[in-house]
Scaffold this motif. Structure first.
Motif, mmCIF file in Angstrom:
data_model
loop_
_atom_site.group_PDB
_atom_site.id
_atom_site.type_symbol
_atom_site.label_atom_id
_atom_site.label_comp_id
_atom_site.label_asym_id
_atom_site.label_seq_id
_atom_site.Cartn_x
_atom_site.Cartn_y
_atom_site.Cartn_z
ATOM 1 N N THR A 286 1.110 -1.380 -0.066
ATOM 2 C CA THR A 286 -0.021 -0.061 -0.317
ATOM 3 C C THR A 286 1.093 1.396 -0.173
ATOM 4 N N GLU A 287 1.681 1.415 0.409
ATOM 5 C CA GLU A 287 3.035 2.063 0.539
ATOM 6 C C GLU A 287 4.185 2.410 -0.741
ATOM 7 N N ARG A 581 4.981 4.451 10.353
ATOM 8 C CA ARG A 581 4.457 3.853 9.386
ATOM 9 C C ARG A 581 6.469 2.709 9.760
ATOM 10 N N GLU A 604 12.476 -4.397 5.078
ATOM 11 C CA GLU A 604 12.544 -2.825 4.413
ATOM 12 C C GLU A 604 13.528 -2.029 4.766
ATOM 13 N N TYR A 606 14.214 2.648 5.744
ATOM 14 C CA TYR A 606 13.426 4.041 5.296
ATOM 15 C C TYR A 606 14.430 4.901 4.944
#
Length: 662
Positions: A286-287, A581, A604, A606
């Motif tokens: 979704t991101e 997030r 992930e 970031y």
């Protein structure tokens, strides 16, 4: 000696009641064929010995093995005060046979008695194996031997007077036609067991592919023990979207009687056309993100999936490779069971929203999924990959200002002369056999390693254990500090003036001198939240510590800075509250001039601004060993002198280097 089971004479039967069936199975109300309980005829109920009921039970042994046991209840006519009652049984198709004696249990009405047989631990079977017990009952009275009426009593898949027909198995599969067109067609096949109630028996299979708007029947063929059937199902390519499921029930006809097995009124069903159970990205999708997307799909059908495609946006079909049925490798393709995995770099797509549709085929049936959307943001670029030398799993990485690289493994530290070098120039081996947890290198290039949370070792730059540190090079952490016992040492970090060790579950950091002497405690539980200490990072002047806890009932992840000022009480001097997030913070590094790189422990990466707000996200795809930029269990983040960031991926034993796209 008991006669062979195949020579047992069948007693005559008289059935007093028939099973009721639906009169109009073609109507929608006839989806389930009703079956009433069969009553025993008078002559059968007066037989010298008959079977009332039977069953089995299992006892788990180990590693999927079970010991199998069975029981049988018999009704015996009380013709004599002395009698011998039991069963003759086999579990190998009468290659061998065994006798089991019955025991009297209680008196019944109409001058009969109940006797019970219990055969324990007759076989040990492993997961996936099957066993069947066939038997006949006997009673010896007044010098005569009487046998039960039916010779085909079974334990595991039994048929009884009250339920004389049973579907043993059924399946659907795709079969290639030879004539006339060589097309693939669905075939329904299986086996039916029927009680030997008469010399003339017929078994029929009734089936439908349109929810009983229409139906057809096929007679099964007797194979000497059970009845078999194989039916090519009707298939209209023009109407294939409506063809989803085949339903069936089986019927026994004998001596004017009709008996059904319709799965307790539900009918038996097999899914023909594939349907989609799940369709998602491993990282939720979704991101907006850079990197690798991992598409995972599960389709289901009782036919085998034999082909699959992807379609991105409005592009052409992309065929997927068929993998072996037992393949667990993290590679792209589909399995016959319907599992699909596809990893793709989003850099090949333009920035913005996209969608993907999955198509799967099983025999003549092809079905498409709903479109799954995702958003591409190519703000982060994969720059290079450093494959570490073979050996133990790497768990930590440190790169000094002169680009020397230190890689901590399970029980050793590999020292490379420069970042990206293929062969280490020196290897440091930890004393003892405990696992190394964390690594740090000070300004003098002395190496520190935290050993299983119980001790810290220090080596000189020349590679020898530094005997001037603590107790001959080892700082034993057992004991109390500032009045509290150390709970769990998670990290070791060195700055210009002090050595720091995080006491994670006590939510504090312990400060030591470079001689290994305890100096002070920094209690982080006062940082406005219930705190758990995670990873650490130094920026040369301050120690940054990742903490997490609850603020007003909400989980918060923060970075707090502790002053390394010489001869001053340590204190929290700065803080960054991370974007919500960013969950499960693991490793992080501050960027000179502002900004943070952070990983969440799985895949992930970031990039955050100086205020902790997410600017960009890279999804690493997990254990995709052949794709550049793949990260899995990202345990270390290091900012290099050229401004790029190096991420140690434990699962792939590689260091991936990233930067912001220009």
């Amino acid at each position: 000696m008991h006669p062979p089971i195949r020579r047992i004479a069948l007693l005559g039967l008289l059935w007093s009641a028939a099973c009721a069936t639906s009169a109009d199975v073609a109507s929608r109300e006839a989806e389930s064929i009703e079956v009433s309980e069969q009553a025993l005829g008078e002559s059968q109920s007066q037989a010298p010995v008959l079977v009332l009921d039977s069953g089995h039970y299992s006892q788990y042994v180990y590693r999927g093995a079970t010991r199998e046991s069975f029981w049988i209840d018999l009704s015996v006519r009380n013709d004599a005060p002395q009698k011998e009652v039991g069963v003759l049984w086999t579990s190998d198709g009468w290659q061998t046979s065994h006798t089991a004696q019955a025991s009297f249990e209680l008196g019944l009405s109409a001058g009969r008695e109940r006797w019970g047989v219990d055969v324990r631990d007759f076989a040990t079977i492993w997961g996936g194996q099957t066993v069947e017990v066939e038997y006949a009952a006997f009673a010896k009275m007044n010098g005569q031997t009487y046998w039960s009426a039916f010779r085909n009593h079974y334990i595991y898949q039994s048929v009884m007077p009250g339920a004389p027909v049973r579907l043993l198995s059924s399946r659907v599969q795709s079969v290639q036609r030879v004539q006339p067109d060589g097309a693939s067609v669905p075939v329904l096949s299986g086996a039916v067991r029927a009680l030997n109630v008469a010399s003339e028996r017929k078994v029929f299979v009734r089936y439908t592919v349109d929810a009983w708007q229409s139906f057809a029947e096929r007679e099964a063929t007797y194979d000497g023990k059970d009845f078999e059937f194989s039916i090519e199902l009707p298939f209209d390519a023009q109407a294939s979207e409506q063809t989803e499921v085949v339903e069936l029930a089986v019927r026994l006809e004998a001596e004017g009687e009709t008996h059904w097995d319709n799965n307790g009124g539900q009918n038996y069903q097999h899914r023909l056309a594939p349907s989609f159970v799940s369709l998602s990205f491993q990282d939720e999708g979704t991101e907006p993100a850079s990197g690798l997307r991992v598409l995972t799909v599960q389709a289901q059908t009782d036919l085998l999936i034999d082909r699959a495609w992807l379609r991105f946006d409005d592009g052409p079909r992309l065929p997927l490779e068929k993998l072996p049925a037992d393949s667990y490798e993290p590679v792209n393709g589909f399995s016959p069971s319907g599992s699909i995995r596809y990893v793709f770099p989003v850099a090949a797509l333009t920035e913005g929203p996209h969608s993907v549709v999955v198509e799967v085929g099983a025999g003549p049936f092809v079905r498409s999924s709903a479109a799954l959307g995702f958003v591409v943001d190519n703000s982060i670029a994969a720059l290079s990959t450093w494959n570490l030398s073979a050996g133990e799993t790497p768990w930590d990485l440190e790169v000094t200002a002169d680009q020397r690289a230190y890689v901590m493994r399970e029980s050793q530290i590999d020292i490379y002369p420069s970042f990206g070098t293929l062969v280490p120039e020196r290897v440091l081996t930890a004393p003892g056999s405990e696992r190394l947890l964390d690594l740090s290198v000070d300004d003098s290039e002395r190496v520190y390693a935290l050993n299983n949370g119980s001790a810290v070792y220090r080596w000189l730059a020349t590679g020898e254990l530094d005997t001037s540190f603590a107790d001959a090079g080892t700082l034993d952490l057992d004991g109390s500090y500032a009045g509290r016992a150390l709970c769990y040492a998670a990290n070791v970090e060195t700055l210009r003036n002090y050595v720091y060790i995080t006491d994670s579950c006590n939510s504090r950091v312990l400060r030591f001198s470079f001689d290994g002497v305890f100096e002070a405690e920094i209690d982080l539980s006062v940082v406005d939240l219930y705190t758990n200490v995670s990873r650490t990072f130094d920026d040369g002047e301050r120690l940054w510590v990742g903490v997490d806890g609850f603020v007003d009932g909400e989980l918060s992840h923060q970075l707090v800075a502790i002053s390394d000022a010489l001869d001053q009480a340590p204190a929290v001097v700065d803080r960054i509250v991370l974007d919500p997030r960013v969950q499960n913070l693991d490793a992080f590094a501050l960027v000179p001039g502002g900004g943070v790189w952070a990983t969440t422990g799985w895949q992930e990466l970031y990039r955050l601004d100086a205020g902790g707000v997410v600017q960009a996200l890279w999804t690493g795809g997990g254990r995709i060993l052949t794709q550049p930029g793949a990260i899995s269990i990202a345990r270390s983040v290091t900012v290099l002198s050229d401004g790029s960031v190096a991420v140690l991926s434990v699962d792939t034993a590689r260091v991936e280097r990233f930067g912001l796209a220009e």
